[in-house]
Design an enzyme around this catalytic site. Structure first.
Site, short mmCIF file in Angstrom:
data_model
loop_
_atom_site.label_atom_id
_atom_site.label_comp_id
_atom_site.label_asym_id
_atom_site.label_seq_id
_atom_site.Cartn_x
_atom_site.Cartn_y
_atom_site.Cartn_z
N ASP A 158 -5.30 6.78 7.09
CA ASP A 158 -4.40 5.78 6.51
C ASP A 158 -4.72 5.56 5.02
O ASP A 158 -5.89 5.54 4.63
CB ASP A 158 -4.57 4.48 7.29
CG ASP A 158 -3.48 3.48 7.01
OD1 ASP A 158 -2.34 3.90 6.73
OD2 ASP A 158 -3.76 2.26 7.07
N GLY A 197 -3.28 -7.53 5.25
CA GLY A 197 -4.36 -8.51 5.38
C GLY A 197 -3.87 -9.88 5.83
O GLY A 197 -2.77 -10.01 6.39
ZN LIG Z 1 -0.98 -0.19 4.72
#
Ligand SMILES: [Zn+2]
Length: 296
Positions: free
Chosen positions: A75, A172
């Site tokens: 990722d 996040g």
């Molecule tokens: Zn991402």
């Protein structure tokens, strides 16, 4: 990953893509997917301190033993060398995130890695527009939402297998009281403009279940989730009695907290009971036909 996302696209659901920090996370995610008969995509973002060579090979061997389709995705790859290291380690897909670069540079760098990855049967995800950070949500949110027509052009020019889009989520944890606002109309427009191309949502944590279920129906086929899984694991530890020998339960608690949330997302994204029997992908080297005129 291409095969998993094409299936999700045809059947109109999304596959959860949990961030895996450790082998315990990976085994837990696969176990949950097997119990719920769902495909799953394991994420290895290099924001954590992995030994990619070791971890990639480990995840590959876990994926091969799984009874449901499992992809291993590097990722947010940010440079050519890391992507190639991950391919060598055995990942089944890479994300080449060049979304902070100017359009032409994004295309050029992604295209280069598409050529390398496709040569060895590895899928490629890239991002257009930019998914920012949740703790800076007020400023980041509208900064770079994906433009539908440009998305089509980007897919054609790069040859990628799936596209990460910016439609309102962020990475996040959000500030207290804040929730992402999802631009559903934009998502519908992108799906239409790209002729039903497989799409990815980053920053799945902190988004309402209703919102995630809706984007899965409107054309998102993979949702990346990190923060929510780790928060759940930390809560499981905090709420447990870990006095004395209770401390030995540490890994069980992480598994429980992390796993419960993985299962939750499998349900929300309608990925339960979508698994199918897999044929392992293998790119066979091309044989050279020898004739009297062959030059080697
Ligand atoms: Zn991402």
């Amino acid at each position: 990953m291409k095969e998993i996302l094409e299936h999700a696209n045809e059947e109109n659901y999304a596959v959860p893509a949990p961030v895996t920090q450790t082998e315990l996370n990976a085994r837990t995610a696969i176990k949950c997917a097997e119990e719920m008969n769902s495909p799953i995509i394991l994420l290895i973002p290099l924001i954590f301190d992995y030994d990619v060579d070791l971890f990639g090979r480990y995840l590959k061997s876990l994926a091969e033993k799984a009874t449901v389709p499992v992809a291993v995705n590097h990722d947010h790859g940010s440079d050519f060398e890391s992507a190639v290291s991950c391919i060598r380690a055995g990942v089944s897909s890479i994300m080449t995130d060049r979304s902070q670069l100017p359009y032409e540079e994004n295309v050029a760098q992604v295209k280069e890695l598409v050529k390398v990855a496709h040569a060895v049967g590895v899928s490629v995800e890239a991002e257009l527009g930019h998914v920012g950070m949740a703790n800076n949500y007020s400023e980041d949110r509208d900064a770079a939402l994906t433009e539908p027509e440009l998305a089509k052009k980007f897919i054609d020019e790069t040859g990628i297998d799936c596209l990460a889009v910016a439609i309102g989520t962020a990475h996040g944890a959000y500030n207290k009281g804040q929730e992402p606002y999802l631009d559903f109309d934009r998502l519908v427009e992108i799906k239409k403009a790209t002729n039903n191309f497989p799409l990815v949502l980053h920053g799945g944590s902190g988004t309402s279940d209703e919102g995630l279920a809706k984007v899965a129906k409107l054309g998102i086929n993979k949702v990346n989730i990190g923060c929510d899984l780790f928060t759940s694991a930390i809560s499981a530890i905090k709420n447990a009695d870990t006095e004395g020998n209770g401390a030995y339960a540490l890994t069980n608690l992480i598994e429980k907290g992390y796993g419960d949330r993985v299962k939750h997302f499998i349900r929300v994204l309608d990925s339960e009971n979508r698994a199918w029997k897999t044929e392992k992908q293998y790119v066979k080297p091309k044989k050279i036909e020898l004739t009297k005129n062959t030059v080697l």
